[in-house]
Design an enzyme around this catalytic site. Sequence first.
Site, PDB file in Angstrom:
ATOM      1  N   SER A  61       0.796  -1.234   0.000  1.00 35.75           N
ATOM      2  CA  SER A  61       0.000   0.000   0.000  1.00 35.75           C
ATOM      3  C   SER A  61       0.824   1.278   0.000  1.00 35.75           C
ATOM      4  O   SER A  61       0.275   2.362  -0.198  1.00 35.75           O
ATOM      5  CB  SER A  61      -0.948   0.012   1.202  1.00 35.75           C
ATOM      6  OG  SER A  61      -2.001  -0.903   1.001  1.00 35.75           O
ATOM      7  N   LYS A  64       0.432   3.414  -2.979  1.00 36.76           N
ATOM      8  CA  LYS A  64      -0.705   4.308  -3.133  1.00 36.76           C
ATOM      9  C   LYS A  64      -0.290   5.781  -3.088  1.00 36.76           C
ATOM     10  O   LYS A  64      -0.987   6.647  -3.632  1.00 36.76           O
ATOM     11  CB  LYS A  64      -1.749   4.008  -2.047  1.00 36.76           C
ATOM     12  CG  LYS A  64      -2.326   2.597  -2.146  1.00 36.76           C
ATOM     13  CD  LYS A  64      -3.169   2.235  -0.933  1.00 36.76           C
ATOM     14  CE  LYS A  64      -3.652   0.790  -1.000  1.00 36.76           C
ATOM     15  NZ  LYS A  64      -4.406   0.382   0.196  1.00 36.76           N
ATOM     16  N   TYR A 188      -4.191  -2.807 -10.047  1.00 36.73           N
ATOM     17  CA  TYR A 188      -4.015  -2.518  -8.623  1.00 36.73           C
ATOM     18  C   TYR A 188      -3.088  -3.538  -7.951  1.00 36.73           C
ATOM     19  O   TYR A 188      -2.177  -3.173  -7.207  1.00 36.73           O
ATOM     20  CB  TYR A 188      -5.382  -2.493  -7.935  1.00 36.73           C
ATOM     21  CG  TYR A 188      -5.323  -2.396  -6.431  1.00 36.73           C
ATOM     22  CD1 TYR A 188      -4.829  -1.256  -5.811  1.00 36.73           C
ATOM     23  CD2 TYR A 188      -5.746  -3.452  -5.631  1.00 36.73           C
ATOM     24  CE1 TYR A 188      -4.771  -1.164  -4.431  1.00 36.73           C
ATOM     25  CE2 TYR A 188      -5.700  -3.371  -4.253  1.00 36.73           C
ATOM     26  CZ  TYR A 188      -5.207  -2.229  -3.659  1.00 36.73           C
ATOM     27  OH  TYR A 188      -5.152  -2.141  -2.280  1.00 36.73           O
ATOM     28  N   TYR A 240      -4.315   3.670   8.132  1.00 41.12           N
ATOM     29  CA  TYR A 240      -5.679   3.137   8.275  1.00 41.12           C
ATOM     30  C   TYR A 240      -6.254   3.531   9.640  1.00 41.12           C
ATOM     31  O   TYR A 240      -6.115   4.672  10.053  1.00 41.12           O
ATOM     32  CB  TYR A 240      -5.683   1.620   8.055  1.00 41.12           C
ATOM     33  CG  TYR A 240      -4.896   1.196   6.851  1.00 41.12           C
ATOM     34  CD1 TYR A 240      -5.254   1.651   5.584  1.00 41.12           C
ATOM     35  CD2 TYR A 240      -3.774   0.394   6.957  1.00 41.12           C
ATOM     36  CE1 TYR A 240      -4.525   1.284   4.451  1.00 41.12           C
ATOM     37  CE2 TYR A 240      -3.031   0.033   5.839  1.00 41.12           C
ATOM     38  CZ  TYR A 240      -3.411   0.485   4.596  1.00 41.12           C
ATOM     39  OH  TYR A 240      -2.690   0.135   3.489  1.00 41.12           O
ATOM     40  N   VAL A 258       1.309  -3.717   4.008  1.00 41.04           N
ATOM     41  CA  VAL A 258       1.280  -4.983   4.728  1.00 41.04           C
ATOM     42  C   VAL A 258       2.491  -5.860   4.416  1.00 41.04           C
ATOM     43  O   VAL A 258       2.660  -6.926   5.013  1.00 41.04           O
ATOM     44  CB  VAL A 258      -0.031  -5.767   4.458  1.00 41.04           C
ATOM     45  CG1 VAL A 258      -1.224  -5.015   4.997  1.00 41.04           C
ATOM     46  CG2 VAL A 258      -0.183  -6.099   2.986  1.00 41.04           C
TER      47      VAL A 258
END
Length: 308
Positions: A61, A64, A188, A240, A258
């Site tokens: 992530s 992103k 993705y 998050y 992760v």
Amino acid sequence: MQTFLNDLVNSLANEQHRGKVADYIPQLAHVNPNRFGIAVCTPSGETFTAGDANTLFSIQSISKVFTLTLALGKIGDGLWQHVGREPSGNPFNSIVQLEHEMGKPRNPFINAGAIAVVDAIMMGHEPKECLGEILSFVRYLAKDESICFDHLVAASEMQHRDRNASLAHFMKSFGRLRHDVDKVLGTYFHQCSIAMNCVQLAQSGLFLASDGIDKTTGHRIVSAQRARRINSLMMMCGHYDGSGEFAFRVGLPGKSGVGGGILAIAPGKASIAVWSPGLDQQGNSHLGTLALERLAQHTGWSVFGQRL
């Protein structure tokens, strides 16, 4: 700095609690939980490393941040029609808020939001073209043409895609995605599979430490305002439902993955990358967070105030 990093690695080697390696992506479950690396890159061009700083890992992530930067460059503030700017308060793969908010993801860093960002930057192109653009951008930022996708990780994610596919189909049902769901997901998953080491990752974040300019080259990547806004989103949403805890303990904009990596930005001071694959309950690197907390305390780099 080098002495501190060496001491930091030695002290973390004695930590008993190391978190749990992500096992819902089988390819990530094989990673040794005892690995730890850190790199600190400064705008003046200095790089300090310790531990497994040159070991490749799946950035997941953290990617992103780069697709968000690309999307803002392509469509500017029009991106916010597709995705919000608020913390989610829910796990990164939660579907709950999508139903309440008509399929519009809360922010670009939860999975649904990142899928919406990918859809926005595809702009009618095939996944291969879009992925080429993403990879070229990351290589440009890191100044390293060797960076590649880990196709085994991407395949592993594709085989276990049910939750992310549910998010994508749910958004599609509200008219939030314009492209074919499988093509968006394929893009993705490959984006998340990019393999980097701490040095490459820290280099790639330098523009966010210097108001949008990579001072080692003099190239402007984004405007100063956009760099500050990306940093603010990293601070509010980059971990998050653990973003508040990270801000409380570390006090720096950061984005986790992760795979165990964290990219943290000390505005005006440095870009920092840490990697330790053991995760806490929110899916953030346990030792990576602890390392950044100690680094912030040592340097006084917290954005909330200088060390006295």
